[in-house]
Write a protein that holds these residues in place. Structure first.
Motif, PDB file in Angstrom:
ATOM      1  N   PRO A 165     -17.596  10.235   7.498  1.00  0.00           N
ATOM      2  CA  PRO A 165     -16.273  10.604   7.984  1.00  0.00           C
ATOM      3  C   PRO A 165     -15.235  10.283   6.922  1.00  0.00           C
ATOM      4  O   PRO A 165     -15.370   9.298   6.192  1.00  0.00           O
ATOM      5  CB  PRO A 165     -16.084   9.715   9.216  1.00  0.00           C
ATOM      6  CG  PRO A 165     -16.990   8.548   9.004  1.00  0.00           C
ATOM      7  CD  PRO A 165     -18.102   8.993   8.102  1.00  0.00           C
ATOM      8  N   SER A 215      -9.607   5.061   0.427  1.00  0.00           N
ATOM      9  CA  SER A 215     -10.573   4.083  -0.063  1.00  0.00           C
ATOM     10  C   SER A 215     -10.433   4.001  -1.577  1.00  0.00           C
ATOM     11  O   SER A 215      -9.916   4.922  -2.208  1.00  0.00           O
ATOM     12  CB  SER A 215     -11.992   4.544   0.260  1.00  0.00           C
ATOM     13  OG  SER A 215     -12.137   4.709   1.639  1.00  0.00           O
ATOM     14  N   PHE A 252       0.859  -1.159   0.000  1.00  0.00           N
ATOM     15  CA  PHE A 252       0.000   0.000   0.000  1.00  0.00           C
ATOM     16  C   PHE A 252       0.895   1.207   0.000  1.00  0.00           C
ATOM     17  O   PHE A 252       1.572   1.446   0.952  1.00  0.00           O
ATOM     18  CB  PHE A 252      -0.836  -0.014   1.265  1.00  0.00           C
ATOM     19  CG  PHE A 252      -1.675  -1.226   1.406  1.00  0.00           C
ATOM     20  CD1 PHE A 252      -2.634  -1.527   0.479  1.00  0.00           C
ATOM     21  CD2 PHE A 252      -1.518  -2.070   2.478  1.00  0.00           C
ATOM     22  CE1 PHE A 252      -3.441  -2.630   0.631  1.00  0.00           C
ATOM     23  CE2 PHE A 252      -2.316  -3.170   2.634  1.00  0.00           C
ATOM     24  CZ  PHE A 252      -3.273  -3.451   1.710  1.00  0.00           C
ATOM     25  N   SER A 294      -5.094   7.288   8.137  1.00  0.00           N
ATOM     26  CA  SER A 294      -5.566   7.863   9.404  1.00  0.00           C
ATOM     27  C   SER A 294      -5.918   6.748  10.385  1.00  0.00           C
ATOM     28  O   SER A 294      -6.276   5.629   9.997  1.00  0.00           O
ATOM     29  CB  SER A 294      -6.786   8.756   9.166  1.00  0.00           C
ATOM     30  OG  SER A 294      -7.953   7.977   8.995  1.00  0.00           O
ATOM     31  N   TYR A 327     -11.874  -8.485   2.595  1.00  0.00           N
ATOM     32  CA  TYR A 327     -11.298  -7.382   3.383  1.00  0.00           C
ATOM     33  C   TYR A 327     -11.783  -6.112   2.692  1.00  0.00           C
ATOM     34  O   TYR A 327     -11.326  -5.788   1.591  1.00  0.00           O
ATOM     35  CB  TYR A 327      -9.772  -7.468   3.400  1.00  0.00           C
ATOM     36  CG  TYR A 327      -9.130  -6.402   4.285  1.00  0.00           C
ATOM     37  CD1 TYR A 327      -9.728  -6.002   5.473  1.00  0.00           C
ATOM     38  CD2 TYR A 327      -7.934  -5.797   3.930  1.00  0.00           C
ATOM     39  CE1 TYR A 327      -9.157  -5.035   6.290  1.00  0.00           C
ATOM     40  CE2 TYR A 327      -7.346  -4.827   4.741  1.00  0.00           C
ATOM     41  CZ  TYR A 327      -7.965  -4.449   5.912  1.00  0.00           C
ATOM     42  OH  TYR A 327      -7.402  -3.487   6.714  1.00  0.00           O
ATOM     43  N   ASP A 357       1.169  -1.370   6.609  1.00  0.00           N
ATOM     44  CA  ASP A 357       2.462  -1.241   5.937  1.00  0.00           C
ATOM     45  C   ASP A 357       2.688   0.156   5.417  1.00  0.00           C
ATOM     46  O   ASP A 357       3.813   0.620   5.344  1.00  0.00           O
ATOM     47  CB  ASP A 357       2.571  -2.272   4.822  1.00  0.00           C
ATOM     48  CG  ASP A 357       3.032  -3.573   5.420  1.00  0.00           C
ATOM     49  OD1 ASP A 357       4.078  -3.559   6.072  1.00  0.00           O
ATOM     50  OD2 ASP A 357       2.326  -4.579   5.278  1.00  0.00           O
ATOM     51  N   SER A 371     -11.757   1.662  11.091  1.00  0.00           N
ATOM     52  CA  SER A 371     -13.087   1.376  10.540  1.00  0.00           C
ATOM     53  C   SER A 371     -13.060   0.200   9.562  1.00  0.00           C
ATOM     54  O   SER A 371     -14.104  -0.320   9.202  1.00  0.00           O
ATOM     55  CB  SER A 371     -13.671   2.619   9.866  1.00  0.00           C
ATOM     56  OG  SER A 371     -13.097   2.789   8.600  1.00  0.00           O
TER      57      SER A 371
HETATM   58  C1  LIG Z   1      -1.974   3.506  -0.421  1.00  0.00           C
HETATM   59  C2  LIG Z   1      -2.740   2.633   0.505  1.00  0.00           C
HETATM   60  C3  LIG Z   1      -2.086   1.917   1.483  1.00  0.00           C
HETATM   61  C4  LIG Z   1      -2.790   1.068   2.349  1.00  0.00           C
HETATM   62  N1  LIG Z   1      -2.106   0.301   3.264  1.00  0.00           N
HETATM   63  C5  LIG Z   1      -2.774  -0.578   4.037  1.00  0.00           C
HETATM   64  C6  LIG Z   1      -2.096  -1.446   4.917  1.00  0.00           C
HETATM   65  O1  LIG Z   1      -0.878  -1.454   4.984  1.00  0.00           O
HETATM   66  N2  LIG Z   1      -2.850  -2.282   5.692  1.00  0.00           N
HETATM   67  C7  LIG Z   1      -4.217  -2.278   5.656  1.00  0.00           C
HETATM   68  O2  LIG Z   1      -4.855  -3.017   6.407  1.00  0.00           O
HETATM   69  N3  LIG Z   1      -4.868  -1.483   4.805  1.00  0.00           N
HETATM   70  C8  LIG Z   1      -4.182  -0.652   3.993  1.00  0.00           C
HETATM   71  N4  LIG Z   1      -4.855   0.133   3.112  1.00  0.00           N
HETATM   72  C9  LIG Z   1      -6.286   0.135   3.137  1.00  0.00           C
HETATM   73  C10 LIG Z   1      -6.690   1.167   4.200  1.00  0.00           C
HETATM   74  O3  LIG Z   1      -6.453   0.639   5.482  1.00  0.00           O
HETATM   75  C11 LIG Z   1      -8.157   1.532   4.126  1.00  0.00           C
HETATM   76  O4  LIG Z   1      -8.514   1.926   2.840  1.00  0.00           O
HETATM   77  C12 LIG Z   1      -8.423   2.653   5.130  1.00  0.00           C
HETATM   78  O5  LIG Z   1      -9.796   2.761   5.347  1.00  0.00           O
HETATM   79  C13 LIG Z   1      -7.846   3.950   4.609  1.00  0.00           C
HETATM   80  O6  LIG Z   1      -7.707   4.876   5.641  1.00  0.00           O
HETATM   81  P1  LIG Z   1      -8.097   6.373   5.336  1.00  0.00           P
HETATM   82  O7  LIG Z   1      -7.656   7.186   6.479  1.00  0.00           O
HETATM   83  O8  LIG Z   1      -7.607   6.784   4.009  1.00  0.00           O
HETATM   84  O9  LIG Z   1      -9.685   6.219   5.338  1.00  0.00           O
HETATM   85  P2  LIG Z   1     -10.783   6.824   4.325  1.00  0.00           P
HETATM   86  O10 LIG Z   1     -10.568   6.285   2.958  1.00  0.00           O
HETATM   87  O11 LIG Z   1     -10.824   8.276   4.478  1.00  0.00           O
HETATM   88  O12 LIG Z   1     -12.089   6.152   4.941  1.00  0.00           O
HETATM   89  C14 LIG Z   1     -12.290   4.774   4.805  1.00  0.00           C
HETATM   90  C15 LIG Z   1     -13.641   4.376   5.382  1.00  0.00           C
HETATM   91  O13 LIG Z   1     -13.616   4.586   6.778  1.00  0.00           O
HETATM   92  C16 LIG Z   1     -14.580   5.547   7.168  1.00  0.00           C
HETATM   93  N5  LIG Z   1     -13.942   6.361   8.184  1.00  0.00           N
HETATM   94  C17 LIG Z   1     -12.898   7.196   8.027  1.00  0.00           C
HETATM   95  N6  LIG Z   1     -12.585   7.755   9.199  1.00  0.00           N
HETATM   96  C18 LIG Z   1     -13.449   7.254  10.120  1.00  0.00           C
HETATM   97  C19 LIG Z   1     -13.653   7.471  11.503  1.00  0.00           C
HETATM   98  N7  LIG Z   1     -12.893   8.316  12.186  1.00  0.00           N
HETATM   99  N8  LIG Z   1     -14.651   6.801  12.126  1.00  0.00           N
HETATM  100  C20 LIG Z   1     -15.437   5.929  11.442  1.00  0.00           C
HETATM  101  N9  LIG Z   1     -15.296   5.699  10.129  1.00  0.00           N
HETATM  102  C21 LIG Z   1     -14.310   6.353   9.473  1.00  0.00           C
HETATM  103  C22 LIG Z   1     -14.902   6.308   5.896  1.00  0.00           C
HETATM  104  O14 LIG Z   1     -16.194   6.879   5.910  1.00  0.00           O
HETATM  105  C23 LIG Z   1     -14.785   5.220   4.862  1.00  0.00           C
HETATM  106  O15 LIG Z   1     -15.963   4.463   4.829  1.00  0.00           O
HETATM  107  C24 LIG Z   1      -4.179   0.969   2.232  1.00  0.00           C
HETATM  108  C25 LIG Z   1      -4.844   1.684   1.247  1.00  0.00           C
HETATM  109  C26 LIG Z   1      -4.120   2.490   0.381  1.00  0.00           C
HETATM  110  C27 LIG Z   1      -4.835   3.181  -0.711  1.00  0.00           C
END
Ligand SMILES: Cc1cc2nc3c(=O)[nH]c(=O)nc-3n(C[C@H](O)[C@H](O)[C@H](O)COP(=O)(O)OP(=O)(O)OC[C@H]3O[C@@H](n4cnc5c(N)ncnc54)[C@H](O)[C@@H]3O)c2cc1C
Length: 512
Positions: A124, A130, A35, A191, A465, A186, A197
């Motif tokens: 949120p 995502s 990621f 956030s 997942y 990773d 979530s």
């Molecule tokens: C470049 C990249 C790297 C990644 N690396 C990993 C990894 O190493 N391991 C892994 O497990 N996953 C990984 N992911 C997947 C990632 O964990 C999820 O997509 C995660 O939801 C992204 O976090 P975000 O802060 O961008 O959330 P967002 O994309 O902003 O939100 C994701 C979801 O969570 C909800 N949400 C956001 N904040 C909150 C909150 N405070 N309370 C309740 N709901 C909330 C949003 O409404 C949405 O439905 C990766 C994804 C990408 C694109």
């Protein structure tokens, strides 16, 4: 054996290995964790004012009457709404009517109450990583929680942190106290709230489970607009329906996360294999004997149009303590001998290695591409044939710069009810990190392939997942949550009675 390193660590390397009659030539993106791209919405150009179904949307947001007074910024600016209508996937665009950057938890409470009163939906948003609009909301309000990012207390065994903080920021603060979360994603540029979530998987999850199983307490603003504190002891129903709860019952505003003593250093081994079966064999063995602290399998497209297989095994140590014994660590493994790589680095560098390499990937255009990712947990007994079949259906040449990943996991350490694991002791997270140039014309095909793979994997006992691009229907979600579905439905009715939270997941379609 020829090995050529084209750039400094963190960029693209080319390796050529010859052993006997076989040649393994791997072009590795050294951001070799799955990621890897930081959000850079400021640089995103050419936004089309489209809704997710492709129709044009009005650039004028509806007026928001009777707005409460916010300490933060409630914006109806087109630029802010535009940023909130995109994410890492670049596949779905839903334009909100406003974006709130809260300055306090009270702001979050106020906006949810306001949305409730006015029949608006709210989502949120953390870092927007995502891949298919999960944090978007058409016509509603996006709450951009990155402005709530304080680390409020670090104790001997836990940390209290606001939901908008990045994992990288959190780690830096806890390391100053000699502590670390036991599991990190990773890519640490995500956030806290966004990861909590969905679940949170990293290379140490084989031992400690997902991040959501390392959470001690949460502060949540529910869909009723109430601020609640919950934990396994206090309001457990809310706690268990918010962790990996995809934003359906509440917005996490603060979390108390478990900490463990941090190592100072990491020794990273890259071991290469001739085929996926050989890699999986060692991955299982290493999970069983636990000699590495961190494990991750990579499947990487090679320039020859084949797949390369690499296991990353990392042992953490503290520099003043005894150094790891390489011979012991590599004993009885079946990797291709003579081409393994070993590198020492600080624990912080290891944990943030993907963040450090993001610029190189951005320079290669990976950020602007479309990312219809596919992510499922597959039972151990099915993983090898399932992966082999999937690989046979994907062209390594067109695959792009990102890898395919295999995280070995143990169901004994998977406890969060809303993150269902396959019914086998060992299972694997299989991530296909597709990265498509918009001009490639292969998007529809990739999304269709994701769906086929999902249905095939589900028939084999796999679970999803939910971070990728599967466009699950409410019926799919019901099947996904299985015995937890009824409880989630009840929790939704109780904590979000007007169905205003996080519609982008498409779990509970809103009654018009
Ligand atoms: C470049 C990249 C790297 C990644 N690396 C990993 C990894 O190493 N391991 C892994 O497990 N996953 C990984 N992911 C997947 C990632 O964990 C999820 O997509 C995660 O939801 C992204 O976090 P975000 O802060 O961008 O959330 P967002 O994309 O902003 O939100 C994701 C979801 O969570 C909800 N949400 C956001 N904040 C909150 C909150 N405070 N309370 C309740 N709901 C909330 C949003 O409404 C949405 O439905 C990766 C994804 C990408 C694109």
């Amino acid at each position: 054996m020829k090995q050529e390193e084209l750039t400094a660590r963190g960029c693209l390397r080319t390796f050529e290995y010859e052993k006997g009659s076989s040649t393994l030539s791997c072009r590795l993106v050294l951001c070799i964790t799955l990621f890897h791209i930081l959000p850079c919405p400021e640089t995103k150009k050419g936004f089309a004012k489209m809704s997710h179904d492709g129709s044009h949307v009005d650039t004028q947001p509806p007026a928001h009457a009777d707005l409460p007074i916010f300490e933060g910024i409630f914006s109806t600016e087109e630029g802010d709404r535009r940023l909130a209508s995109d994410d890492f996937g670049h596949l779905v665009h839903r334009v909100p009517s406003a974006v709130l950057s809260p300055r306090s938890v009270d702001d979050v409470v106020r906006v949810v109450q306001y949305a409730r009163q006015h029949g608006l939906t709210v989502a949120p948003r953390g870092q927007g990583h995502s891949t298919s609009g999960q944090a978007q909301v058409e016509g509603g309000i996006v709450v951009h929680l990155t402005s709530l990012n304080a680390i409020t207390a670090i104790h001997a065994d836990c940390v209290e942190v606001e939901a908008g903080a990045l994992w990288s920021t959190l780690l830096q603060a806890t390391l100053a106290q000699g502590l670390t979360p036991p599991v990190l994603t990773d890519f640490t540029g995500l956030s806290i709230g966004g990861v909590l979530s969905v679940g949170g998987i990293g290379g140490t999850s084989y031992r400690y489970g997902p991040i959501v199983d390392n959470v001690l307490a949460l502060e949540v603003v529910t869909g009723e607009g109430k601020l609640e504190t919950c934990s396994p002891q206090q309001q457990p129903d809310l706690f268990h329906n918010v962790l990996a709860g995809l934003g359906q019952c509440g917005m996490i505003v603060k979390a108390t996360l478990r900490l463990v003593p941090a190592p100072t250093h990491a020794r990273v081994f890259h071991l290469f294999y001739p085929h996926v079966g050989a890699m999986l064999h060692d991955q299982r063995l290493l999970m069983r004997d636990g000699r590495f602290d961190y494990l991750l399998g990579y499947i990487i497209p090679t320039p020859q149009g084949t797949w390369g297989y690499m296991l990353e095994g990392t042992i953490f140590y503290t520099s003043s303590a005894q150094h790891p014994d390489n011979a012991q660590l590599l004993a009885h493994l079946g990797f291709i001998a003579g081409i393994e790589q070993v590198e020492d680095m600080t624990y912080l560098t290891f944990a943030n290695r993907v963040v450090l390499q993001v610029d190189g990937l951005k320079a290669q255009g990976a950020w602007d591409q479309q990312h219809p990712w596919f992510d499922v947990f597959v039972p151990d007994s099915k993983i090898e044939p399932f992966v082999s079949e999937a690989l046979a259906e994907i062209s390594p040449i067109d695959f792009g710069l990102m890898p395919i990943l295999l995280y070995g996991l143990d169901s004994a350490s998977f406890r969060a009810p809303l993150l269902p694991a396959p019914a086998e002791g060992t299972f694997f997270l299989f991530d296909i990190l597709r990265s498509l140039a918009p001009s490639s014309g292969t998007l529809a095909q990739a999304i269709e392939h994701n769906r086929q793979l999902y249905e095939r994997s589900r028939a084999l006992g796999a679970t999803c997942y939910p971070i990728g691009t599967l466009n699950l229907t409410p019926a799919d979600w019901q099947a996904h949550f299985g015995p937890q579905w009824v409880g989630l439905q009840r929790a939704k009715q109780r904590f979000d009675p007007d169905d205003i939270l996080t519609p982008g997941q498409n779990i509970f379609p809103r009654q018009k």
